[in-house]
Design an enzyme around this catalytic site. Sequence first.
Site, short mmCIF file in Angstrom:
data_model
loop_
_atom_site.label_atom_id
_atom_site.label_comp_id
_atom_site.label_asym_id
_atom_site.label_seq_id
_atom_site.Cartn_x
_atom_site.Cartn_y
_atom_site.Cartn_z
N GLN A 1 0.83 -1.19 0.00
CA GLN A 1 0.00 0.00 0.00
C GLN A 1 0.87 1.24 0.00
O GLN A 1 2.05 1.20 0.34
CB GLN A 1 -0.95 -0.02 1.21
CG GLN A 1 -1.85 -1.26 1.17
CD GLN A 1 -2.82 -1.32 2.33
OE1 GLN A 1 -3.36 -0.31 2.74
NE2 GLN A 1 -3.07 -2.52 2.83
N LYS B 1 2.47 6.91 6.85
CA LYS B 1 1.28 6.21 6.40
C LYS B 1 0.08 7.11 6.68
O LYS B 1 -0.11 7.55 7.83
CB LYS B 1 1.12 4.86 7.12
CG LYS B 1 2.19 3.85 6.74
CD LYS B 1 1.95 2.50 7.42
CE LYS B 1 3.03 1.49 7.01
NZ LYS B 1 2.83 0.16 7.65
N GLU C 1 -4.24 -0.92 5.78
CA GLU C 1 -3.36 -0.51 6.88
C GLU C 1 -3.92 0.75 7.54
O GLU C 1 -4.54 1.58 6.89
CB GLU C 1 -1.94 -0.26 6.38
CG GLU C 1 -1.26 -1.53 5.88
CD GLU C 1 0.23 -1.33 5.68
OE1 GLU C 1 0.88 -0.76 6.58
OE2 GLU C 1 0.75 -1.72 4.63
N LEU D 1 15.21 3.63 10.55
CA LEU D 1 16.29 2.91 11.20
C LEU D 1 17.62 3.44 10.66
O LEU D 1 17.66 4.13 9.64
CB LEU D 1 16.16 1.42 10.92
CG LEU D 1 14.92 0.75 11.52
CD1 LEU D 1 14.76 -0.66 10.95
CD2 LEU D 1 15.01 0.72 13.04
N ASP E 1 -0.06 -9.93 10.53
CA ASP E 1 0.76 -9.72 9.34
C ASP E 1 2.27 -9.75 9.64
O ASP E 1 3.04 -9.06 9.00
CB ASP E 1 0.38 -8.38 8.69
CG ASP E 1 0.95 -8.22 7.29
OD1 ASP E 1 1.05 -9.23 6.58
OD2 ASP E 1 1.28 -7.09 6.91
N ASP F 1 6.46 -2.12 10.90
CA ASP F 1 5.35 -2.52 10.02
C ASP F 1 4.20 -3.12 10.84
O ASP F 1 3.92 -4.31 10.78
CB ASP F 1 5.81 -3.51 8.95
CG ASP F 1 4.85 -3.55 7.76
OD1 ASP F 1 3.91 -2.72 7.73
OD2 ASP F 1 5.03 -4.41 6.88
#
Length: 567
Positions: A262, A278, A299, A384, A450, A470
């Site tokens: 997505q 997101k 999501e 990260l 997930d 995630d």
Amino acid sequence: MYVELLVNGKLTHERHDTFMVLTQSELLSTMIRKMVRYVKILTVVALPVILVFTIVNVLLLSRLGHHSHETTLILKEKIYNKGSDGSSSKDAAAAIQRGLHAGAGPEFAAGHAKVEEERARERSADGETSKRRKEADDAPGANIVRDDRVEMKDQSIDAMIQKLKSSSSVLYFFPSFFWNLTMAEMTRKLGAVSRRSASTLEGYDSIKQKPDDPPLPHWKLVHRNIRRFSLYDPDDPNLEALMSDLRNLPITETEENEGGTQFKLNVRFSDGGRAVIKFMRYPREVEASENHYIFDDIERHVAEIAAFQLDKVLGFYRVPPTTGRKFNITSELKPIAPDSMYKTLFYSPAGNLCFFGKCDYYCNSAHAFCGHPDVIEGSVMSYLPSRNIATRKSWYQPWRRSYSKFRKAYWETNDDLCDKVRQDDPYNNGKILLDMIDSHTFDFLSGNKDRHSFATFKEWGNYTFPIMYDNGRGFGRQTYDAMSILAPLTQCCIIRKSTLLKYLKLYMGPERLSSLMEDALKPDPVAPVLIRPHLNALDRRLIKILQAVAKCIEEKGVSEVVQSDKF
């Protein structure tokens, strides 16, 4: 004769025209006769029915009141009112009152009583709602109406607690500080020495800060404090400073994130730090469809925000710092948007600015991200460290799902996977397997199915922690608990001692996981992050985790189930 007539063209035409006129006249006459017959039939059959219906309605209207033009139905003890002027149930009650004055019978009196009862319930409900709203508004930072909470009581868990208190096989399972410290104090104390004395990333150790160099940005300082057993230190002052930067710093660059299914946006801030955004697609109240496979699910930005705070509350320290933020699409994003986003900008019929970007799933106008009118919420997860500084290794997750509509994964139909996994790298050292079980209990709390893979920092081999990024498919359903997420716990029947202590602390109280999460999420710019049913689900799922542990202890004993921390 036909030939002779054809030679005399005039005669032929005259006779032909006459024939056509006669034919049309006959057809018209036939149609008229049929219509007359149908009208007679309808008159004979329909008129008496209409007449009777009209008479009945006139009689009813005369009984219910000459001036009423409303219809009130009482069906299954519910009142349905429809007035020709769009009148309300209060108008319906007035109509019934008029019917009583007009001399209506006992049935109508019963209807009047029903209306009065309904009105009393409405007034009571309105008053209670107003009271709850006022209490919520008066509370500092409160914006969630409190519903009934989960009762933290279970017979099997209580029996397990008594067994842990009296078991000689696990000496001093409950440390002395367990009873006196808050949850936050206890999570910081458990494993604190090992975490803070552990090594940091070699890539940063080799970079020396010179005296005349400008101060390092907060994101670099947080990265320098990543250690072998934790992604961040909850008491690091730079962590809160980084959260503030993620919420407020100007964005200078954007690019589409090509990973995943997505649309996500990679951004760079004015201090050089980077993050993944997101965006909000659906309101918090919209639940994931029970008919969707996990790979079809949308999501949620709030799931990413809540996952970081849940990780911090539970003292795992493995989720990258993540916060909410509101973006102005017109002024902040549009001028620097990548083509994949810019070319999909459009205004919705409601006048809101929307976009959908480019991705494998849900990137179309029917599933667009829309502002109100051009302001949109999003989650902002800190990057990260660069792979030039710290290389990461991705590991296969044994309990991943098949991601197929037609077949199940091995562990979904067989219970012996744990025996096989214990022999394989990286799980054969014991620590990563316990970390994986921690991760699955964490995912169970949020409802995230997930977790198909996990990553570690390569330089620490398999004796380190899994990075839990995630988390967007968590907190999708409020009343459904995906017990299959707990498969590693139920199949291996082991759990880390410190993890069990944390969960028991939240079960025994007085602090609840739902309350701690609500408090942790209040300062977020997009609060309320989780609505009350999702908060209540945390307490309910915590009980189910402990029930699974209690069952394992009942079957295998404390010493086999409860494992040392291994860090």
